[in-house]
Design a protein around this motif. Structure first.
Motif, mmCIF file in Angstrom:
data_model
loop_
_atom_site.group_PDB
_atom_site.id
_atom_site.type_symbol
_atom_site.label_atom_id
_atom_site.label_comp_id
_atom_site.label_asym_id
_atom_site.label_seq_id
_atom_site.Cartn_x
_atom_site.Cartn_y
_atom_site.Cartn_z
ATOM 1 N N ARG A 699 58.005 48.847 59.511
ATOM 2 C CA ARG A 699 57.258 49.330 58.339
ATOM 3 C C ARG A 699 58.004 50.470 57.641
ATOM 4 N NH1 ARG A 699 53.008 50.378 60.854
ATOM 5 N NH2 ARG A 699 53.338 52.622 61.163
ATOM 6 N N ASP A 700 58.618 51.347 58.406
ATOM 7 C CA ASP A 700 59.283 52.510 57.822
ATOM 8 C C ASP A 700 60.680 52.202 57.287
ATOM 9 O OD1 ASP A 700 57.101 54.061 58.333
ATOM 10 O OD2 ASP A 700 57.910 54.981 60.163
ATOM 11 N N HIS A 701 61.353 51.205 57.861
ATOM 12 C CA HIS A 701 62.767 51.018 57.533
ATOM 13 C C HIS A 701 63.074 49.700 56.822
ATOM 14 C CE1 HIS A 701 64.050 54.602 59.701
ATOM 15 N NE2 HIS A 701 63.167 54.273 60.637
ATOM 16 N N GLU A 743 56.692 58.192 64.753
ATOM 17 C CA GLU A 743 56.325 57.947 63.360
ATOM 18 C C GLU A 743 56.470 59.202 62.509
ATOM 19 O OE1 GLU A 743 52.874 55.554 62.566
ATOM 20 O OE2 GLU A 743 52.808 54.834 64.636
ATOM 21 N N LYS A 746 60.135 59.453 62.122
ATOM 22 C CA LYS A 746 60.654 58.157 61.677
ATOM 23 C C LYS A 746 61.991 57.824 62.358
ATOM 24 C CE LYS A 746 58.330 58.022 57.207
ATOM 25 N NZ LYS A 746 58.458 57.795 55.752
#
Length: 768
Positions: A699-701, A743, A746
């Motif tokens: 989701r973050d990357h 999270e 990250k």
């Protein structure tokens, strides 16, 4: 016979009928069309000399010999029967290294051809002739040969390989005017089967004294046609590749069979099967005791048969080895006696010369002459020899008779073994597997099953592109079922979509499925073809330009192996002139390179990718609307005749932007690959990631503009280094290395496995 000796000695020419006799059991099959074309060229008034061009191993020499063979056919044209073929011994001609002698000898050769009506000179490898002439300072031989052709004193057939064609064409300015080039291609499957069977039955079986089954021949043709390997002997053209594979398979099979007979191997296999069944029976308590007893009886019987077979085989081998040793001893005795005979003859000749010289020195010249005459008459005419010479000859005759008897016995015993051996499909595939490195189970995989499972296997590697996978799989099945237009490539696709969505990956996956080797994909990055002259890289530079002799990258590769999957990546970067080449490939499935050689693309699968319309797929939520706008841009960029080549645009496929769930599947697959790498070097350590950490990391990357390459790059750039550092700092650790994800920061966090402490270390720490 005297004529043959005369011609080959004086002018290094061998008559066609004698040359054919020297080729054991030669028979040309499956080349009727080439023979017809070649005969027609030889009957012309102009340009009636021939330049045979083909890849090494395709059979140019065999076709030239086939002309001589065809003269015996009842329906051979009279114009061919009247031709007189001569083969030039190039190595013999230049063996002296003396330019004067070479020039004189070649002048005799040309005079012989001139005196012989309708003579045709055949030179096996024209490049060797040209280089040998230049290296020996005899470049004038080429001019003399061309002058002979111009004066119509003789015709000439040159043979040369593709890669040497430029050397031959540049040897003389009139080469293109006086010669007609005949391009020899690999035979089709039907003719290839005929050729290989003839060679296998008449030559390979005779040499190895073993039978070759039809299944072995079919398997050899199949794998050498489908796969290409770097092994020198299997990198040449058909039919030589198949014949070489069968030769090597027969050699390996014969060596194995002569050390471990098939009958013994078969009994051992049965015993292994019984042992396995007994192990299974013993692990199950409720099985019938009677069946166990029966299996044990069979086991005991097989043990006895194996023991007897080994004993008989050992005795047979010992007997053969004994005969072989007697044979070698006898041959050595004959050799020693022949040396003794030569010494005795020389001694007697020296004694006679000394007697004659003594008489001559004494002033009795008449006696000396008489002695020489009598000695010559007795030895040469009446065959009267001394008792010593006669005794040695009798011994040689006796020993040679014993050698012949031992040889016959050795051949008989060897034949008893060989007559029970037949080269089969399994042995042929095992030999090819050992050469190529491709597992046998992939070679034996049913082609029908492979095609039926193609879409599933492609889908297991390329996620989220169901339409592309289905269309590509269906088109491959259509072509393999024989329903494709024979004048078109097997398949031609244009893939649109953002970067990193699987356009290149699906080409690699298709190569792995159909060719069992991802590296077999022929890939062209079109960013290297942005200049106007870049088209010369594909088909070769024009005459007079640098690199002309090298030919084109694309055409050279396709002549070596016409069964290819070709990927032209990011075609929007290529110069517009390159698309003229694409048009011919997609329409006629053929291309002519700079040297005039034709290349076929009928067995090729053509895949092209482009990033045109990327912004629509990234910014438009409705895929159908994005697809429509991307195709509109495609129409603006390329000519309709180019786009219509893709099966009326039915094979222009748009790739969807990957969803987050697909990215998670790709990341999980990459982590699984990483785990296998770690366990390969450190079996006690494994790598795993929790579902929550995987989802958060993706989701973050993940960014749609980067596609799957973004998350793959993050794993390569951050996860792998963290794991590598962990492994280096805890070399004695065991257990699972969990990948966690912070999270807030990250970033990934690696939970180190606990190090293993030895008992000795525990005791020492307890004492402290």
């Amino acid at each position: 016979m005297p004529d043959k000796q005369l011609t080959t000695t004086r002018d290094y020419l061998t008559r066609g009928q004698d040359y054919l006799k020297n080729s054991d059991n030669f028979e040309l099959v499956g080349r009727e069309e080439e023979i017809k074309k070649l005969t027609g060229i030889l009957m012309r008034k102009r340009a009636n000399s021939v330049l045979l061009v083909g890849c090494g191993g395709v059979g140019c020499s065999a076709i030239a010999m086939g002309l001589q063979q065809c003269k015996k056919h009842p329906n051979a044209p009279f114009d061919l029967i009247s031709k007189r073929f001569f083969w030039l011994d190039t190595d013999g001609l230049f063996s002296s290294g003396d330019p004067i002698k070479i020039n004189e000898t070649f002048a005799k050769t040309l005079r012989t051809l001139k005196r012989t009506p309708d003579s045709i000179l055949v030179i096996d490898d024209m490049k060797d002739f040209i280089e040998a002439a230049r290296n020996n300072g005899c470049s004038n031989l080429i001019n003399a040969l061309m002058r002979t052709i111009k004066k119509k004193d003789a015709q000439v057939i040159f043979e040369t390989r593709d890669e040497d064609l430029d050397v031959v064409l540049k040897a003389h300015s009139d080469m293109r005017e006086l010669y007609t080039m005949l391009d020899i291609l690999e035979p089709d499957l039907e003719d290839l089967d005929k050729i290989v069977k003839i060679v296998a039955r008449q030559r390979l079986e005779k040499h190895h004294q073993l039978k070759v089954s039809d299944e072995a021949i079919e398997a050899a043709i199949d794998v050498t046609t489908k796969y290409r390997v770097r092994d020198l002997s299997l990198s040449r053209a058909q039919p030589e590749r198949t014949i070489t594979l069968l030769d090597r398979a027969l050699t390996t099979y014969r060596l194995n069979a002569h050390s471990n007979p098939p009958a013994l191997a078969e009994l051992q296999a049965k015993l292994d099967a019984v042992n396995t069944m007994l192990d299974d029976e013993n692990s199950v308590k409720d099985k019938d005791a009677q069946s166990k007893a029966e299996l044990k009886t069979v086991q005991a019987t097989l043990h006895g048969e194996i023991k007897e077979t080994r004993k008989a085989w050992a005795a047979h081998q010992s007997h053969i080895k004994g005969i072989y040793q007697d044979l070698r001893r006898g041959e050595e005795s004959v050799r020693q006696l022949e040396n003794q005979l030569e010494d005795q003859l020389q001694t007697e000749e020296e004694a006679r010369q000394q007697a004659a010289e003594h008489a001559e020195n004494s002033g009795d010249s008449d006696t000396a002459v008489a002695q020489k005459t009598i000695s010559s008459f007795m030895v040469g005419t009446m065959n009267l020899e001394s008792d010593e010479v006669t005794a040695i000859r009798d011994k040689i005759k006796k020993y040679q008779h014993e050698v012949d008897e031992r040889k016959a016995e050795f051949d008989r015993l060897t034949a008893e073994i060989n007559n029970t051996l037949v080269l089969g499909k399994a042995e042929t595939l095992a030999e090819f597997s050992s050469i190529s490195g491709i597992p046998v189970n992939k070679l034996t995989r049913d082609e029908r099953a492979k095609l039926m499972e193609l879409d599933k296997n492609l889908g297991d590697r390329v996620y989220g592109q169901d339409e592309a996978v289905t269309k590509l799989s269906n088109q491959v099945r259509v072509s393999r079922a024989g329903l494709q237009d024979p004048n078109k490539p097997q398949a031609a696709f244009l893939f649109l979509g953002p970067s990193g969505v699987g356009k290149t990956e699906i080409a690699k996956a298709l190569s792995a499925e159909l060719l069992d080797n991802e590296q077999a994909l022929l890939r062209f990055d079109m960013s290297e073809y942005m200049e106007k002259h870049a088209v010369a890289k594909l088909i070769g530079a024009p005459p007079g330009y640098e690199g002309y002799e090298a030919g084109g990258i694309l055409t050279n590769e396709m002549r070596r192996n016409p069964r290819r999957i070709i990927l032209f990546d990011e075609i929007e970067k290529a110069h517009p002139d390159v698309f003229n080449v694409f048009l011919q490939i997609l329409d006629d499935a053929r291309l002519t390179d700079n040297r005039g050689l034709t290349v076929s693309f009928r067995d090729a699968i053509i895949l092209m990718t482009t990033n045109i319309g990327t912004e629509y797929f990234l910014n438009e939520e409705n895929f159908d609307a994005a697809e429509e706008m991307a195709l509109e841009d495609l129409d603006k960029q390329y000519r309709p005749e180019f786009l219509n080549r893709f099966n009326g645009r039915q094979n222009i496929v748009c790739f969807q932007t990957l969803s987050l769930s697909i990215i998670e599947k790709i990341a999980a697959r990459d982590i699984s690959k990483l785990n296998k790498m770690v366990q390969a070097s450190l079996p006690d350590i494994s790598v795993d990631i929790s579902k929550q950490a995987l989802q958060a990391m993706c989701r973050d990357h993940y960014k749609p503009v980067n596609g799957a390459r973004g998350i793959t790059g993050y794993i390569e750039g951050w996860v792998k280094p963290e794991i590598a550092n962990t492994v280096l700092f805890t070399p004695d650790a065991k257990g699972t290395m969990m990948i966690d994800y912070d999270e807030a920061e990250k970033s990934v966090v690696i939970q180190m496995p606990q190090p293993v402490i030895s008992k000795q270390a525990k005791r020492s720490s307890a004492k402290k």
